[in-house]
Enzyme design. Sequence first.
Site, PDB file in Angstrom:
ATOM      1  N   ASP A   1     -13.785 -17.130   6.722  1.00 53.34           N
ATOM      2  CA  ASP A   1     -12.257 -16.546   6.597  1.00 53.34           C
ATOM      3  C   ASP A   1     -11.738 -16.393   7.879  1.00 53.34           C
ATOM      4  O   ASP A   1     -11.862 -15.328   8.476  1.00 53.34           O
ATOM      5  CB  ASP A   1     -12.428 -15.361   5.723  1.00 53.34           C
ATOM      6  CG  ASP A   1     -10.732 -14.910   5.523  1.00 53.34           C
ATOM      7  OD1 ASP A   1     -10.117 -15.301   6.128  1.00 53.34           O
ATOM      8  OD2 ASP A   1     -10.803 -14.075   4.694  1.00 53.34           O
TER       9      ASP A   1
ATOM     10  N   LYS B   1      -1.812 -16.890   8.093  1.00 58.73           N
ATOM     11  CA  LYS B   1      -1.168 -15.883   9.101  1.00 58.73           C
ATOM     12  C   LYS B   1      -0.453 -16.784  10.366  1.00 58.73           C
ATOM     13  O   LYS B   1       0.521 -17.201  10.201  1.00 58.73           O
ATOM     14  CB  LYS B   1      -2.187 -15.031   9.756  1.00 58.73           C
ATOM     15  CG  LYS B   1      -2.603 -14.035   8.574  1.00 58.73           C
ATOM     16  CD  LYS B   1      -3.361 -13.140   9.380  1.00 58.73           C
ATOM     17  CE  LYS B   1      -3.889 -11.810   8.325  1.00 58.73           C
ATOM     18  NZ  LYS B   1      -2.960 -10.721   8.031  1.00 58.73           N
TER      19      LYS B   1
ATOM     20  N   TYR C   1       0.738  -1.211  -0.042  1.00 57.58           N
ATOM     21  CA  TYR C   1      -0.046   0.139  -0.108  1.00 57.58           C
ATOM     22  C   TYR C   1       0.969   1.128  -0.039  1.00 57.58           C
ATOM     23  O   TYR C   1       0.526   2.329   0.805  1.00 57.58           O
ATOM     24  CB  TYR C   1      -1.037  -0.020   1.099  1.00 57.58           C
ATOM     25  CG  TYR C   1      -1.885  -1.313   1.092  1.00 57.58           C
ATOM     26  CD1 TYR C   1      -3.018  -1.363   0.329  1.00 57.58           C
ATOM     27  CD2 TYR C   1      -1.544  -2.319   2.155  1.00 57.58           C
ATOM     28  CE1 TYR C   1      -3.592  -2.413   0.376  1.00 57.58           C
ATOM     29  CE2 TYR C   1      -2.274  -3.435   2.103  1.00 57.58           C
ATOM     30  CZ  TYR C   1      -3.439  -3.541   1.368  1.00 57.58           C
ATOM     31  OH  TYR C   1      -4.049  -4.522   1.474  1.00 57.58           O
TER      32      TYR C   1
ATOM     33  N   TYR D   1     -12.757  -7.932   4.841  1.00 58.09           N
ATOM     34  CA  TYR D   1     -11.594  -7.855   4.075  1.00 58.09           C
ATOM     35  C   TYR D   1     -11.010  -9.554   3.838  1.00 58.09           C
ATOM     36  O   TYR D   1     -11.074 -10.188   4.751  1.00 58.09           O
ATOM     37  CB  TYR D   1     -10.350  -7.145   4.844  1.00 58.09           C
ATOM     38  CG  TYR D   1      -8.968  -7.279   4.028  1.00 58.09           C
ATOM     39  CD1 TYR D   1      -8.690  -6.615   2.949  1.00 58.09           C
ATOM     40  CD2 TYR D   1      -8.043  -8.151   4.372  1.00 58.09           C
ATOM     41  CE1 TYR D   1      -7.551  -6.589   2.289  1.00 58.09           C
ATOM     42  CE2 TYR D   1      -6.941  -8.544   3.692  1.00 58.09           C
ATOM     43  CZ  TYR D   1      -6.792  -7.597   2.626  1.00 58.09           C
ATOM     44  OH  TYR D   1      -5.450  -7.713   2.088  1.00 58.09           O
TER      45      TYR D   1
END
Length: 434
Positions: free
Chosen positions: A255, A284, A26, A154
């Site tokens: 998710d 993760k 980003y 997200y």
Amino acid sequence: MNAANDATAADAELLALDARHVWHPYAPMPSTVAPLLVREASGACLRLADGRELVDGMSSWWAAVHGYRHPVLDAALAEQAGRMSHVMFGGLTHEPAIRLASTLAELTPDGLEHVFLSDSGSVSVEVALKMCLQYWRSRGEPAKRRMLTWRGGYHGDTFHPMSVCDPEGGMHALWRGVLPEQIFVPAPPSGFDTEPDQSYVDELAASVERNAGELAAVVVEPIVQGAGGMRFHHPGYLRALREITSANDVLLVFDEIATGFGRTGALFAAEHAGVTPDVLCLGKALTGGYLTMAATLCTPRVAEGISEGAVPVLAHGPTFMGNPLAAAVANASIGLLADGSWLPRVRRIEALLREGLAPAAGVPGVVDVRVLGAIGVVQLDRHVDMGEATRVLTANGVWLRPFRDLLYTMPPYVCTDGQVEQITAAMVKTTREV
Ligand code: PMP
């Protein structure tokens, strides 16, 4: 010049090369904000090249639950490196991946049996969505090709996951016309302890029912919507979603890339609701943050549906699928969670976050303070100035990465009480000074 000066000059050169060549997440290119140069990390601390030490209140984006240089994880990695670092997974298999898949099938909610190992969270969501699409195609229902999801979610930065990310999040305007068009409904009312709102549930049911003919799946982050806004919701909404999707012949995808492995105070967030999705994504903290690996689990119904189709194979196969180093360190990381000692630790961190962040609630400009498990969030009435916030936080020995109107932490479970207090004190100070 002495050695210290040499080191400083070498680091300055590294940072100049970084600015010129390295594209950060980003970020524009060339870079406009200088990142901090990290030399090493151990426990919950990052050690910077300039000698400063910062408590990592981000767990490297939810991942490093056991902190850095954990002796058990280091040993598992070294041991596996001594045998085999990588081997292709097509036509070959190995013990670390077999053990990992069977452990995941055992630990995750009942009914999730089959495990597709990939190399990042976004890819695990790609695979989940592909599984759902292929399931309906195999069953002769290609019209069921869209996803319904909550606003404020997200799910990753590749195209199919991006299509189910929050449409207000900036990505959708940029990619209009090329992203798959999905169906967005409001996220549930906020609050883990706020009893479900029946009129919201009725509207959710009506949306799924109305669109069922073209819906492949409902895709959500259970309990915590992470990077889309750090909002928590009551488990009752997940139970409702399970009933609604089953009644309408629509698949349900959870998710849990951010919430998995204890972060919310349950090993998996789905456990708060006692429901099993048809497909589950993990990433993760799967490897304790050591290596890049993710997993997509599904039920026999989904796998059989695909296998009975005209194309009876799941058409996906990343080069680094099932990587043995990552699988070995994932097994070791899950092994560290196996004795359950993570739970009192997460509960303790939760109590410390509640206590430590409470003073922020009275600071002008703070609109909400919320804590769940080892997640603490301070929401402001305006966007946080990231540069200013980072200056105050690092001056107080803490690493966080605020975004938009949120200052938040999800510390490693190995943080000492003192380190958690250091994080919350720095957060409160930041809200006062920035
Ligand atoms: N889903 C969720 C809920 C996430 O938090 C993330 C990462 N922030 C992803 C998917 C994407 O994972 P990755 O960055 O490993 O591709």
